[in-house]
Design a protein around this motif. Structure first.
Motif, PDB file in Angstrom:
ATOM      1  N   ASP A 157      23.631   1.657   2.226  1.00  0.00           N
ATOM      2  CA  ASP A 157      23.827   0.198   2.360  1.00  0.00           C
ATOM      3  C   ASP A 157      22.723  -0.434   3.196  1.00  0.00           C
ATOM      4  N   ASP A 158      22.371   0.215   4.297  1.00  0.00           N
ATOM      5  CA  ASP A 158      21.300  -0.296   5.158  1.00  0.00           C
ATOM      6  C   ASP A 158      19.961  -0.226   4.444  1.00  0.00           C
ATOM      7  N   GLU A 192      17.594  -0.404  13.954  1.00  0.00           N
ATOM      8  CA  GLU A 192      16.936  -1.563  13.345  1.00  0.00           C
ATOM      9  C   GLU A 192      15.654  -1.086  12.664  1.00  0.00           C
ATOM     10  N   VAL A 193      15.290  -1.777  11.606  1.00  0.00           N
ATOM     11  CA  VAL A 193      14.021  -1.507  10.940  1.00  0.00           C
ATOM     12  C   VAL A 193      13.173  -2.772  11.036  1.00  0.00           C
ATOM     13  N   LEU A 212      19.479 -11.524   5.573  1.00  0.00           N
ATOM     14  CA  LEU A 212      19.592 -10.082   5.823  1.00  0.00           C
ATOM     15  C   LEU A 212      18.986  -9.654   7.151  1.00  0.00           C
ATOM     16  N   SER A 213      18.128 -10.486   7.714  1.00  0.00           N
ATOM     17  CA  SER A 213      17.408 -10.111   8.931  1.00  0.00           C
ATOM     18  C   SER A 213      18.118 -10.626  10.179  1.00  0.00           C
ATOM     19  N   PRO A 259      18.902  -5.129  10.805  1.00  0.00           N
ATOM     20  CA  PRO A 259      19.816  -4.182  11.457  1.00  0.00           C
ATOM     21  C   PRO A 259      20.313  -3.142  10.453  1.00  0.00           C
ATOM     22  N   CYS A 260      20.627  -1.975  10.958  1.00  0.00           N
ATOM     23  CA  CYS A 260      21.168  -0.918  10.092  1.00  0.00           C
ATOM     24  C   CYS A 260      22.458  -0.365  10.724  1.00  0.00           C
ATOM     25  N   PRO A 261      23.527  -1.183  10.726  1.00  0.00           N
ATOM     26  CA  PRO A 261      24.761  -0.812  11.434  1.00  0.00           C
ATOM     27  C   PRO A 261      25.524   0.348  10.801  1.00  0.00           C
ATOM     28  N   SER A 262      25.306   0.620   9.533  1.00  0.00           N
ATOM     29  CA  SER A 262      26.041   1.710   8.875  1.00  0.00           C
ATOM     30  C   SER A 262      25.420   3.078   9.110  1.00  0.00           C
ATOM     31  N   THR A 263      24.202   3.100   9.651  1.00  0.00           N
ATOM     32  CA  THR A 263      23.496   4.351   9.890  1.00  0.00           C
ATOM     33  C   THR A 263      23.884   4.878  11.273  1.00  0.00           C
TER      34      THR A 263
END
Length: 122
Positions: free
Chosen positions: A27-28, A63-64, A97-98, A117-121
């Motif tokens: 998802d991320d 975060e990426v 998305l950012s 953000p990558c909250p599911s990772t």
């Protein structure tokens, strides 16, 4: 930080980003790939070469950071779009998305950056 010094077509950029960020939850990763695609597409549509893309992943919080650099000094503009618009939704998606995004002027050209953000990772 991972660097793609020459910006090939968006399909190659997506494959590169997917390989670099393979440890992200799907998802991320899909959110990041969409933002990367939009920023790179803007280089093709509105920028000037040479161009390059940088990716950086932080872990706490996950975060990426994405940076798309090109030789055009003309900054992108976030404009309202409508469902029947054929174009103009790219920065709207980047904005949604950012966590944050912006433009930095360079000696030659600009850098359009976004932090996703990558909250599911884990």
């Amino acid at each position: 930080m991972e660097l793609l010094d020459t910006v090939p077509d968006t399909g190659k950029v997506r494959r590169w980003a997917r390989s670099v960020l393979s440890n992200l939850h799907e998802d991320d990763l899909l959110d990041v790939l969409l933002v990367v695609t939009e920023l790179v597409s803007n280089v093709y549509d509105h920028g000037r070469f040479p161009a390059r893309v940088k990716l950086r992943r932080s872990t706490k919080p996950c975060e990426v950071s994405i940076a798309s650099e090109d030789a055009s000094a003309v900054p992108p503009q976030l404009r309202p779009s409508s469902p029947d618009s054929a174009r103009g939704r790219g920065l709207v998606m980047v904005n949604q998305l950012s966590k944050k995004w912006g433009v930095a002027r360079r000696a030659v050209g600009k850098c359009v950056w976004a932090v996703v953000p990558c909250p599911s990772t884990p």
